[in-house]
Design a protein around this motif. Structure first.
Motif, PDB file in Angstrom:
ATOM      1  N   ALA A 162       0.827  -1.206   0.000  1.00  0.00           N
ATOM      2  CA  ALA A 162       0.000   0.000   0.000  1.00  0.00           C
ATOM      3  C   ALA A 162       0.859   1.253   0.000  1.00  0.00           C
ATOM      4  CB  ALA A 162      -0.928  -0.009   1.215  1.00  0.00           C
ATOM      5  N   LEU A 163       1.903   1.273   0.840  1.00  0.00           N
ATOM      6  CA  LEU A 163       2.766   2.454   0.929  1.00  0.00           C
ATOM      7  C   LEU A 163       3.377   2.794  -0.423  1.00  0.00           C
ATOM      8  CD1 LEU A 163       4.109   4.490   2.940  1.00  0.00           C
ATOM      9  CD2 LEU A 163       6.041   2.900   3.015  1.00  0.00           C
ATOM     10  N   ASP A 218      -3.423  10.467   3.237  1.00  0.00           N
ATOM     11  CA  ASP A 218      -3.340   9.163   2.586  1.00  0.00           C
ATOM     12  C   ASP A 218      -3.495   8.146   3.710  1.00  0.00           C
ATOM     13  OD1 ASP A 218      -2.460   9.605  -0.394  1.00  0.00           O
ATOM     14  OD2 ASP A 218      -1.169  10.926   0.793  1.00  0.00           O
ATOM     15  N   LEU A 219      -4.358   7.178   3.506  1.00  0.00           N
ATOM     16  CA  LEU A 219      -4.779   6.317   4.612  1.00  0.00           C
ATOM     17  C   LEU A 219      -4.623   4.847   4.247  1.00  0.00           C
ATOM     18  CD1 LEU A 219      -6.118   6.049   7.397  1.00  0.00           C
ATOM     19  CD2 LEU A 219      -8.332   6.415   6.292  1.00  0.00           C
ATOM     20  N   ASN A 223      -7.728  -4.589   8.620  1.00  0.00           N
ATOM     21  CA  ASN A 223      -8.926  -5.398   8.397  1.00  0.00           C
ATOM     22  C   ASN A 223      -9.736  -5.488   9.689  1.00  0.00           C
ATOM     23  OD1 ASN A 223      -6.864  -7.048   9.576  1.00  0.00           O
ATOM     24  ND2 ASN A 223      -7.986  -8.899   8.991  1.00  0.00           N
ATOM     25  N   SER A 224     -10.260  -4.340  10.109  1.00  0.00           N
ATOM     26  CA  SER A 224     -11.072  -4.293  11.322  1.00  0.00           C
ATOM     27  C   SER A 224     -12.187  -3.280  11.147  1.00  0.00           C
ATOM     28  CB  SER A 224     -10.218  -3.917  12.537  1.00  0.00           C
ATOM     29  OG  SER A 224      -9.971  -2.528  12.581  1.00  0.00           O
ATOM     30  N   THR A 225     -13.285  -3.485  11.858  1.00  0.00           N
ATOM     31  CA  THR A 225     -14.423  -2.570  11.734  1.00  0.00           C
ATOM     32  C   THR A 225     -14.066  -1.196  12.290  1.00  0.00           C
ATOM     33  OG1 THR A 225     -15.353  -3.403  13.817  1.00  0.00           O
ATOM     34  CG2 THR A 225     -16.127  -4.415  11.772  1.00  0.00           C
ATOM     35  N   PHE A 226     -13.251  -1.132  13.340  1.00  0.00           N
ATOM     36  CA  PHE A 226     -12.806   0.163  13.859  1.00  0.00           C
ATOM     37  C   PHE A 226     -12.066   0.931  12.770  1.00  0.00           C
ATOM     38  CE2 PHE A 226      -9.655   2.934  15.795  1.00  0.00           C
ATOM     39  CZ  PHE A 226     -10.365   3.586  16.799  1.00  0.00           C
ATOM     40  N   SER A 227     -11.176   0.243  12.083  1.00  0.00           N
ATOM     41  CA  SER A 227     -10.402   0.875  11.018  1.00  0.00           C
ATOM     42  C   SER A 227     -11.320   1.348   9.891  1.00  0.00           C
ATOM     43  CB  SER A 227      -9.362  -0.103  10.483  1.00  0.00           C
ATOM     44  OG  SER A 227      -8.382   0.558   9.713  1.00  0.00           O
ATOM     45  N   TYR A 228     -12.279   0.504   9.513  1.00  0.00           N
ATOM     46  CA  TYR A 228     -13.212   0.897   8.462  1.00  0.00           C
ATOM     47  C   TYR A 228     -13.940   2.194   8.834  1.00  0.00           C
ATOM     48  CZ  TYR A 228     -12.760  -3.892   6.577  1.00  0.00           C
ATOM     49  OH  TYR A 228     -12.301  -5.072   6.065  1.00  0.00           O
ATOM     50  N   TRP A 229     -14.323   2.325  10.102  1.00  0.00           N
ATOM     51  CA  TRP A 229     -15.039   3.534  10.492  1.00  0.00           C
ATOM     52  C   TRP A 229     -14.137   4.758  10.440  1.00  0.00           C
ATOM     53  CZ3 TRP A 229     -19.893   4.711  10.420  1.00  0.00           C
ATOM     54  CH2 TRP A 229     -20.825   3.672  10.380  1.00  0.00           C
ATOM     55  N   GLY A 230     -12.857   4.580  10.722  1.00  0.00           N
ATOM     56  CA  GLY A 230     -11.935   5.689  10.485  1.00  0.00           C
ATOM     57  C   GLY A 230     -11.940   6.091   9.029  1.00  0.00           C
ATOM     58  N   GLY A 231     -12.005   5.087   8.141  1.00  0.00           N
ATOM     59  CA  GLY A 231     -12.075   5.359   6.712  1.00  0.00           C
ATOM     60  C   GLY A 231     -13.377   6.021   6.303  1.00  0.00           C
ATOM     61  N   VAL A 246      -7.193   5.967  -0.158  1.00  0.00           N
ATOM     62  CA  VAL A 246      -7.498   5.082   0.972  1.00  0.00           C
ATOM     63  C   VAL A 246      -7.265   3.657   0.489  1.00  0.00           C
ATOM     64  CG1 VAL A 246      -9.221   4.257   2.620  1.00  0.00           C
ATOM     65  CG2 VAL A 246      -9.242   6.662   1.896  1.00  0.00           C
ATOM     66  N   PHE A 247      -6.419   2.928   1.222  1.00  0.00           N
ATOM     67  CA  PHE A 247      -6.141   1.533   0.886  1.00  0.00           C
ATOM     68  C   PHE A 247      -6.670   0.641   2.004  1.00  0.00           C
ATOM     69  CE2 PHE A 247      -2.804   4.034  -1.146  1.00  0.00           C
ATOM     70  CZ  PHE A 247      -2.904   3.586  -2.459  1.00  0.00           C
ATOM     71  N   ALA A 248      -7.101  -0.553   1.624  1.00  0.00           N
ATOM     72  CA  ALA A 248      -7.557  -1.539   2.605  1.00  0.00           C
ATOM     73  C   ALA A 248      -7.209  -2.920   2.079  1.00  0.00           C
ATOM     74  CB  ALA A 248      -9.064  -1.429   2.830  1.00  0.00           C
ATOM     75  N   PRO A 249      -6.897  -3.854   2.979  1.00  0.00           N
ATOM     76  CA  PRO A 249      -6.703  -5.231   2.506  1.00  0.00           C
ATOM     77  C   PRO A 249      -8.027  -5.791   2.017  1.00  0.00           C
ATOM     78  CG  PRO A 249      -6.707  -5.152   4.909  1.00  0.00           C
ATOM     79  CD  PRO A 249      -6.747  -3.731   4.431  1.00  0.00           C
ATOM     80  N   LEU A 250      -8.001  -6.483   0.900  1.00  0.00           N
ATOM     81  CA  LEU A 250      -9.227  -7.135   0.436  1.00  0.00           C
ATOM     82  C   LEU A 250      -9.681  -8.170   1.456  1.00  0.00           C
ATOM     83  CD1 LEU A 250     -11.313  -7.451  -1.814  1.00  0.00           C
ATOM     84  CD2 LEU A 250      -9.762  -9.068  -2.929  1.00  0.00           C
ATOM     85  N   HIS A 251      -8.724  -8.762   2.168  1.00  0.00           N
ATOM     86  CA  HIS A 251      -9.027  -9.743   3.209  1.00  0.00           C
ATOM     87  C   HIS A 251      -9.645  -9.058   4.427  1.00  0.00           C
ATOM     88  CE1 HIS A 251      -8.494 -12.861   6.240  1.00  0.00           C
ATOM     89  NE2 HIS A 251      -7.832 -11.981   6.975  1.00  0.00           N
TER      90      HIS A 251
END
Length: 286
Positions: A162-163, A218-219, A223-231, A246-251
């Motif tokens: 991601a970086l 840049d974010l 893979n957590s719901t807390f992280s998703y809410w930050g997004g 904004v990047f996120a693991p597909l997993h």
């Protein structure tokens, strides 16, 4: 089916015929924490907006810090003792995009009910804005072998991939938000090659962490719901303020959807496992 199950099923069907009084109640499931509760509140809010039916979320003590930080959520919450026997109640997670809410609902909910919090707004204003923010979720995902089998994945490879999708001129400053900064310092040492790296101070305040995610330019999510809410909070900001990437693991986890997350906003970039860098590349590349 056992006779006891038949009786329970018949009772549930009978109650469904008489439990028609609004507001309906999302009873929740177990175990749940902050990010899970936010999906319940968002589901209740979205259903009311979409259908006109009023829904509330049953109060649980672990919700109290969230209700204090985001006062608008109180109007979507009801104490168990205040629920009439005639009110419909459901046991669910509220995490099915397309059924419980649309992606637009998540952005609007984040903007109208969460970003409107004056307390949270002050937290956001105090956090560094011009930085790549990396969120790493460790904790029981990796100390509990059962959870590790469900949620665990190659964090270092993902963060590295991601970086390096972010233009070099925007990688001068990195802020790491994690429940395990020591692990990050050891295993994500490539973050510090040629750039400034800082960690959120400990002991952690979850709302300070959330605020730092929300103001990222840049974010890189976990893979957590807390992280998703930050997004969601970051993406709900104005076009001038929201993240450039904004990047996120597909997993997400291995319980459903072949492990792929159904909760990523369409404007985010999902990174699949087969794109992760190998350990050799982590040490060769800055």
């Amino acid at each position: 089916m056992a006779p006891r199950d038949l009786v329970a099923g018949a009772r549930a069907r009978a109650l469904s015929l008489v439990r028609t009084q609004q507001p309906f109640v999302l009873w929740g499931a177990e175990p749940m924490n902050g990010g899970n509760y936010l999906y319940l509140w968002a589901t209740a809010w979205a259903r009311h907006r979409d259908t006109g039916e009023r829904w509330l979320v049953r109060h649980k003590p672990k919700m109290d810090p969230w209700l204090q930080e985001f006062p608008a959520l109180r109007d979507l919450t009801v104490g168990e003792s205040d629920v009439s026997w005639r009110q419909k109640r459901t046991v669910e997670w509220g995490q099915q995009a397309g059924r419980d809410f649309r992606f637009k609902d998540l952005r609007d909910f984040a903007r109208e009910l969460m970003l409107a919090s004056k307390t949270f707004g002050r937290r956001m204003a105090a956090r560094p804005h011009e930085a790549v923010v990396v969120n790493v979720r460790r904790g029981d995902y990796y100390t509990d072998e059962k959870l590790k089998a469900v949620f665990g994945f190659d964090i270092a490879g993902y963060v590295h991939a991601a970086l390096h999708r972010i233009p070099a001129e925007r990688r001068d400053r990195v802020v790491v938000v994690s429940d395990d900064p020591d692990w990050c310092a050891t295993n994500l040492d490539f973050l510090g090659r040629g750039r400034s790296v800082s960690f959120m101070p400990t002991p952690h305040d979850m709302f300070e962490d959330l605020a730092q995610l929300a103001v990222a330019r840049d974010l890189i999510l976990a893979n957590s719901t807390f992280s998703y809410w930050g997004g969601y909070l970051a993406s709900a900001r104005s076009a001038r303020e929201r993240p450039r990437t904004v990047f996120a693991p597909l997993h997400f986890n291995r319980l459903y959807s072949d492990g792929e997350s159904p909760l990523l906003l369409p404007e985010w970039t999902a990174i699949p496992d087969d794109e992760f860098s190998t350990p050799d590349r982590l040490h060769r590349e800055a």
